[in-house]
Design an enzyme around this catalytic site. Sequence first.
Site, short mmCIF file in Angstrom:
data_model
loop_
_atom_site.label_atom_id
_atom_site.label_comp_id
_atom_site.label_asym_id
_atom_site.label_seq_id
_atom_site.Cartn_x
_atom_site.Cartn_y
_atom_site.Cartn_z
N CYS A 70 0.86 -1.32 0.14
CA CYS A 70 0.16 0.02 0.03
C CYS A 70 1.01 1.38 0.02
O CYS A 70 1.70 1.48 0.90
CB CYS A 70 -0.95 -0.13 1.26
SG CYS A 70 -1.91 1.42 1.45
N CYS A 76 -1.66 5.84 6.88
CA CYS A 76 -2.94 5.65 7.22
C CYS A 76 -3.13 5.03 8.64
O CYS A 76 -4.05 5.37 9.29
CB CYS A 76 -3.58 4.56 6.17
SG CYS A 76 -5.07 3.80 6.55
N CYS A 79 -3.46 -0.58 8.43
CA CYS A 79 -2.82 -1.82 8.74
C CYS A 79 -1.69 -1.77 9.66
O CYS A 79 -1.08 -0.64 9.60
CB CYS A 79 -2.37 -2.33 7.37
SG CYS A 79 -3.77 -2.89 6.16
N CYS A 157 -8.10 0.59 -1.31
CA CYS A 157 -7.74 0.22 -0.07
C CYS A 157 -7.52 -1.36 -0.48
O CYS A 157 -8.64 -2.00 -0.85
CB CYS A 157 -8.74 0.14 0.92
SG CYS A 157 -8.42 -0.74 2.68
N GLN A 273 -19.85 -10.85 10.34
CA GLN A 273 -18.36 -10.97 10.25
C GLN A 273 -17.61 -10.16 9.08
O GLN A 273 -18.35 -10.32 7.93
CB GLN A 273 -17.91 -12.57 10.21
CG GLN A 273 -18.10 -13.30 11.46
CD GLN A 273 -17.12 -12.91 12.56
OE1 GLN A 273 -16.10 -11.95 12.20
NE2 GLN A 273 -17.08 -13.26 13.68
N TYR A 301 -25.02 -13.19 22.57
CA TYR A 301 -24.62 -11.94 21.64
C TYR A 301 -24.82 -12.59 19.90
O TYR A 301 -23.79 -12.83 19.21
CB TYR A 301 -23.15 -11.82 21.64
CG TYR A 301 -22.72 -11.53 23.28
CD1 TYR A 301 -22.81 -10.46 24.07
CD2 TYR A 301 -22.21 -12.68 23.94
CE1 TYR A 301 -22.54 -10.19 24.91
CE2 TYR A 301 -21.87 -12.64 25.17
CZ TYR A 301 -22.04 -11.13 26.23
OH TYR A 301 -21.89 -11.08 27.21
N GLU A 322 -29.70 -11.25 21.69
CA GLU A 322 -28.85 -10.19 21.32
C GLU A 322 -29.56 -8.70 21.59
O GLU A 322 -30.61 -8.82 21.78
CB GLU A 322 -28.92 -10.18 19.81
CG GLU A 322 -28.34 -8.80 18.97
CD GLU A 322 -26.98 -8.35 19.32
OE1 GLU A 322 -26.76 -7.42 19.70
OE2 GLU A 322 -26.15 -9.48 19.52
N ASP A 367 -20.41 -15.26 21.73
CA ASP A 367 -19.82 -14.41 20.51
C ASP A 367 -19.79 -13.17 21.07
O ASP A 367 -20.32 -12.21 20.43
CB ASP A 367 -20.16 -14.77 19.27
CG ASP A 367 -19.46 -14.06 18.05
OD1 ASP A 367 -18.30 -13.75 18.29
OD2 ASP A 367 -20.02 -14.05 17.10
N CYS A 394 -12.89 -12.34 19.44
CA CYS A 394 -12.17 -11.44 18.63
C CYS A 394 -10.93 -10.73 19.23
O CYS A 394 -10.41 -9.62 19.06
CB CYS A 394 -13.14 -10.24 17.93
SG CYS A 394 -13.78 -9.33 19.30
#
Length: 438
Positions: A70, A76, A79, A157, A273, A301, A322, A367, A394
């Site tokens: 990139c 930026c 990443c 991107c 996701q 969740y 949820e 989750d 996550c």
Amino acid sequence: MEKIIEVIGVDISQDGEGIAKTKEGYTVFVPYLLPREKAIAKLVQKGKRFGRAELVELIGKSNNRVVPRCSIYSECGGCQLQHLDYKAQLLWKEKKVKDSLSRIGGLVNPKVMPIVGMDNPWYYRNRGQFPVGKEDGEFFWGFFAPKTHKIVRTNECLIHHEYINEALEDLMFQLNQSSFHFPEDTLNHLVVRCGVNTQEVLVTMVLTEPLSNSSIPIKCSDIKRAVGIIENINQSKGFRVLGKKERTLSGRSYIEESLLNLRFLISSQSFFQNNTIQAEKLYQKVLDYANAEGKKVLELYSGIGSISLCLAQEAKEVIGVEIVQQAVEDAKKNADINNIRNVNFYSIDAKNIFTQKEISHDLLVVDPPRKGLEKPVVESILELEPESIVYASCNPDTLARDINLLRRKYSLVEVTPFDLFPQTTHVECVTLMSKVEK
């Protein structure tokens, strides 16, 4: 303070910065430095325990160093690992999971399976939020530079899907060709999501003031693959991009996506996701660990019901919980369009479900967001004692914390890491825990 020092890289931090040591053993954080690399750096901040420095010159490069693809990578901040070879990225993320489980979870030699990576670690994100600026009378999109509101301009991107990049190209053309002029600073963001398997695009224009019905500048036919254009009003000055008030300007208010032979309706603010290809692999691992045939399953969740509906194809009964009402409405629609009748969805805060509903379950699936399980949820799990827990996470740190809290009654069976966000420091995990026999 600016002092020239010599350092050697020893690791990579959670934020993707190089962790280095001086000859005297002092710890210094150096952006873009890799393990085992020697470098000359400029010390810009010095504390008692550690300092921060800027990379001046590499004396010895790592074999894992690559040239970032990139052109705005260093500006930026979206990443953090493009300068690290992808195979090395995967090994670092796998190590990160093991370290968290040991350091925070208190586990000795936890069983961590090899990380599941991508064949092509580029153009994978199916949703993005892009700040909009204006220069010389023309709109442009990009990303905020780290810790600023300065927009770094770009035309592509490399981690967002081609459908999103193409939609943004069309959007900029239409906005700049349109005879309609937005009042000063009213268009703040564009949020674009796509169905990778259905080739559908949904665009959300985030404005501070609503457009009049006679002055809507863009319609679906102007944007490649667009099935809907949404107006979202956000007048707050905080960090939240999207406001609560929305209306559909053109087309419909959702996209469709297919995953593991199921169809899903996904509206503008519902969670799904961000990596469709890897989500299929992650959900399959959830199914493998769950072994749900004939079981009563509770998922906390549950979002738009993607995992719950996958489980319902094998389970006796599934309940999804949820807090976001719109996601629950989407989940109910998704159950209907897939003709799945053994699942029910409730809009309840996860920490209140056990006091508001009489629930009998054999298997618990969770989750949660990055903050992990709230303390009341952990306490309820320990009280109700499901036979097994499948935990999709996550954040390895909060996963490890929660595993440690649950160890009073549960043992870790296995963890499988997944790389849903190549070129970044993020890593997801699916974990199986089983109740300890007394």
